[in-house]
Design a protein around this motif. Structure first.
Motif, PDB file in Angstrom:
ATOM      1  N   ARG A 163       0.670  -1.024   0.087  1.00  0.00           N
ATOM      2  CA  ARG A 163       0.029   0.099   0.016  1.00  0.00           C
ATOM      3  C   ARG A 163       0.998   1.318   0.023  1.00  0.00           C
ATOM      4  N   LYS A 164       0.057   2.370  -0.437  1.00  0.00           N
ATOM      5  CA  LYS A 164       1.058   3.531  -0.360  1.00  0.00           C
ATOM      6  C   LYS A 164       1.196   4.246   0.950  1.00  0.00           C
ATOM      7  N   THR A 165       2.251   4.872   1.419  1.00  0.00           N
ATOM      8  CA  THR A 165       2.364   5.406   2.678  1.00  0.00           C
ATOM      9  C   THR A 165       2.035   6.866   2.731  1.00  0.00           C
ATOM     10  N   HIS A 166       1.244   7.066   3.638  1.00  0.00           N
ATOM     11  CA  HIS A 166       0.530   8.462   3.640  1.00  0.00           C
ATOM     12  C   HIS A 166       1.398   9.491   4.105  1.00  0.00           C
ATOM     13  N   VAL A 167       1.439  10.607   3.432  1.00  0.00           N
ATOM     14  CA  VAL A 167       2.527  11.506   3.588  1.00  0.00           C
ATOM     15  C   VAL A 167       2.475  12.295   4.986  1.00  0.00           C
ATOM     16  N   ASN A 168       1.240  12.242   5.520  1.00  0.00           N
ATOM     17  CA  ASN A 168       1.160  12.611   7.009  1.00  0.00           C
ATOM     18  C   ASN A 168       2.166  11.803   8.040  1.00  0.00           C
ATOM     19  N   ASP A 169       2.084  10.509   7.776  1.00  0.00           N
ATOM     20  CA  ASP A 169       3.069   9.661   8.534  1.00  0.00           C
ATOM     21  C   ASP A 169       4.564  10.073   8.374  1.00  0.00           C
ATOM     22  N   CYS A 170       4.917  10.426   7.403  1.00  0.00           N
ATOM     23  CA  CYS A 170       6.245  10.588   6.926  1.00  0.00           C
ATOM     24  C   CYS A 170       6.708  11.948   7.611  1.00  0.00           C
ATOM     25  N   ILE A 171       5.655  12.848   7.415  1.00  0.00           N
ATOM     26  CA  ILE A 171       5.751  14.244   8.074  1.00  0.00           C
ATOM     27  C   ILE A 171       5.803  14.233   9.490  1.00  0.00           C
ATOM     28  N   SER A 172       5.054  13.507  10.267  1.00  0.00           N
ATOM     29  CA  SER A 172       5.042  13.161  11.720  1.00  0.00           C
ATOM     30  C   SER A 172       6.460  12.816  12.105  1.00  0.00           C
ATOM     31  N   HIS A 173       6.858  11.677  11.476  1.00  0.00           N
ATOM     32  CA  HIS A 173       8.389  10.929  11.535  1.00  0.00           C
ATOM     33  C   HIS A 173       9.398  11.924  11.338  1.00  0.00           C
ATOM     34  N   MET A 174       9.382  12.926  10.544  1.00  0.00           N
ATOM     35  CA  MET A 174      10.481  13.796  10.287  1.00  0.00           C
ATOM     36  C   MET A 174      10.383  15.054  11.276  1.00  0.00           C
ATOM     37  N   GLU A 175       9.238  15.257  11.615  1.00  0.00           N
ATOM     38  CA  GLU A 175       8.782  16.610  12.758  1.00  0.00           C
ATOM     39  C   GLU A 175       9.539  15.924  14.097  1.00  0.00           C
ATOM     40  N   LYS A 176       9.256  14.437  14.495  1.00  0.00           N
ATOM     41  CA  LYS A 176       9.846  13.952  15.863  1.00  0.00           C
ATOM     42  C   LYS A 176      11.347  13.912  15.733  1.00  0.00           C
ATOM     43  N   GLY A 177      11.880  13.341  14.503  1.00  0.00           N
ATOM     44  CA  GLY A 177      13.213  12.931  14.306  1.00  0.00           C
ATOM     45  C   GLY A 177      14.106  14.228  14.118  1.00  0.00           C
ATOM     46  N   HIS A 178      13.573  15.638  13.937  1.00  0.00           N
ATOM     47  CA  HIS A 178      14.301  16.736  13.603  1.00  0.00           C
ATOM     48  C   HIS A 178      13.742  17.987  14.595  1.00  0.00           C
ATOM     49  N   ASN A 179      12.776  17.702  15.271  1.00  0.00           N
ATOM     50  CA  ASN A 179      12.413  18.723  16.296  1.00  0.00           C
ATOM     51  C   ASN A 179      11.999  19.831  15.553  1.00  0.00           C
ATOM     52  N   LYS A 180      11.391  19.972  14.589  1.00  0.00           N
ATOM     53  CA  LYS A 180      10.920  20.995  13.804  1.00  0.00           C
ATOM     54  C   LYS A 180       9.421  20.742  13.600  1.00  0.00           C
ATOM     55  N   PRO A 181       8.803  22.290  13.285  1.00  0.00           N
ATOM     56  CA  PRO A 181       7.182  22.049  13.080  1.00  0.00           C
ATOM     57  C   PRO A 181       6.948  21.705  11.583  1.00  0.00           C
ATOM     58  N   PHE A 182       7.544  20.744  11.332  1.00  0.00           N
ATOM     59  CA  PHE A 182       7.151  20.372   9.734  1.00  0.00           C
ATOM     60  C   PHE A 182       5.627  20.148   9.349  1.00  0.00           C
ATOM     61  N   SER A 183       4.759  19.668  10.043  1.00  0.00           N
ATOM     62  CA  SER A 183       3.421  19.823   9.902  1.00  0.00           C
ATOM     63  C   SER A 183       2.759  20.974   9.744  1.00  0.00           C
ATOM     64  N   ALA A 184       3.281  22.017  10.451  1.00  0.00           N
ATOM     65  CA  ALA A 184       2.764  23.192  10.206  1.00  0.00           C
ATOM     66  C   ALA A 184       3.196  24.047   9.021  1.00  0.00           C
ATOM     67  N   TYR A 185       4.636  23.645   8.600  1.00  0.00           N
ATOM     68  CA  TYR A 185       5.258  23.967   7.460  1.00  0.00           C
ATOM     69  C   TYR A 185       4.397  23.326   6.038  1.00  0.00           C
ATOM     70  N   TYR A 186       3.977  22.106   6.249  1.00  0.00           N
ATOM     71  CA  TYR A 186       3.215  21.578   5.386  1.00  0.00           C
ATOM     72  C   TYR A 186       1.708  22.228   5.060  1.00  0.00           C
ATOM     73  N   ASP A 187       1.237  22.487   6.160  1.00  0.00           N
ATOM     74  CA  ASP A 187      -0.015  23.217   6.080  1.00  0.00           C
ATOM     75  C   ASP A 187       0.001  24.534   5.387  1.00  0.00           C
ATOM     76  N   ILE A 188       0.896  25.430   5.606  1.00  0.00           N
ATOM     77  CA  ILE A 188       1.242  26.590   4.729  1.00  0.00           C
ATOM     78  C   ILE A 188       1.465  26.150   3.427  1.00  0.00           C
ATOM     79  N   LEU A 189       2.086  25.335   2.943  1.00  0.00           N
ATOM     80  CA  LEU A 189       2.499  24.974   1.743  1.00  0.00           C
ATOM     81  C   LEU A 189       1.288  24.470   0.871  1.00  0.00           C
ATOM     82  N   SER A 190       0.496  23.920   1.439  1.00  0.00           N
ATOM     83  CA  SER A 190      -0.906  23.176   0.974  1.00  0.00           C
ATOM     84  C   SER A 190      -1.691  24.108   0.733  1.00  0.00           C
TER      85      SER A 190
END
Length: 287
Positions: A163-190
């Motif tokens: 199955r495909k991997t949902h991009v939100n799972d990838c973003i949450s993982h990147m946010e936890k690993g790098h301690n940056k607000p990537f979910s908020a960044y993705y929201d503004i880009l969207s």
């Protein structure tokens, strides 16, 4: 770059001296193909971004940035899994190298654990490359039937079960690993890509306000005025600076991993008793 179409013991038997060599070459191929595919996609997005910036087409520019963001997050998600399995291989080799050099056969558990790590790498990259929820088999069959070629249309297309991997799972993982607000960044880009308020601002060239009730607006698809450029960089600079920093680390780690797997593949033609090549040489830690 060579390709392996079907990774199975039956298909690969006879091409490699043993299971270790077979799996090592498969890992080398998949890590390399996955790395270059990612690099070429990033390069294509970058070309689109450069064109849109030079033309003042801010809608296309944000579309390219959002696609780059998703690609980076997806690659980072699976690269961390590959890194984890390589660390397990490192530890297995460290525990058993002395026995192997003495000519002793590794234990059955050690062999099973070692092969399991390689298989896990193969499964993760296969899912990263081929995972999809779209029914490609039906789509291809339907389009081939439109060519009125019964023989071609009857050829089966075997789609991956991943199955495909949902991009939100990838973003949450990147946010936890790098301690940056990537979910908020993705929201503004969207917001700047979807047909919302944000994307509507990207075709407004300028405004003239007469009073609290009336004014005048100028619109265009490509706007090269300084005001429009400032608005673009105000929104995009921080999200993409942090995301591209992750991408730079990803590419560095992946390049070193690929070089290490190439060395493993070259050494795998020799007997296992001649020693194991450690895949962590020159490898950087994925933060």
């Amino acid at each position: 770059m060579y390709e392996i179409y079907q990774i199975s013991a039956e298909r690969l038997q006879g091409y490699f001296p043993d299971a270790f060599s077979s799996l090592t070459h498969c890992c080398e191929y998949l890590v390399g193909f996955w790395l270059y595919r990612h690099a070429y996609k990033m390069n294509a997005y970058d070309d689109g971004l450069k064109y849109s910036l030079s033309a003042g087409n801010w809608l296309i520019a944000f579309t390219c940035l959002r696609n780059m963001f998703e690609e980076i997050a997806h690659y980072n998600f699976y690269l961390s899994r590959i890194e984890r399995n390589v660390k397990k291989i490192d530890q297995l080799e460290k525990n058993e190298t002395k026995r192997v050099r003495q000519g002793k056969r590794p234990s059955d558990k050690w062999i099973k654990d070692y092969i399991s790590c390689d298989l896990e790498i193969i499964r993760n990259i296969e899912k990263a490359l081929q995972g999809s929820d779209f029914d490609w088999a039906s789509w291809i069959k339907q389009n081939l039937q439109g060519l009125h070629d019964e023989g071609l249309a009857s050829q089966a297309f075997k789609q991956s079960e991943s199955r495909k991997t949902h991009v939100n799972d990838c973003i949450s993982h990147m946010e936890k690993g790098h301690n940056k607000p990537f979910s908020a960044y993705y929201d503004i880009l969207s917001e700047m890509v979807h047909p919302n308020f944000g994307s509507n601002t990207l075709v407004i060239k300028t405004r003239e306000k007469f009073n609290q009730t009336f004014g005048r607006v100028w619109m265009a698809g490509a706007i090269q005025e300084q005001e429009a450029a400032c608005w673009f960089f105000e929104v995009a600079s921080e999200p993409m600076a942090e995301t591209l920093a992750v991408s730079t680390r990803n590419l560095s780690v992946a390049k070193n991993l690929y070089s290490a797997f190439q060395r493993r593949a070259e050494a795998s033609s020799s007997a296992l008793g001649h020693g194991l090549v450690k895949p962590n040489a020159d490898r950087q830690k994925l933060n």
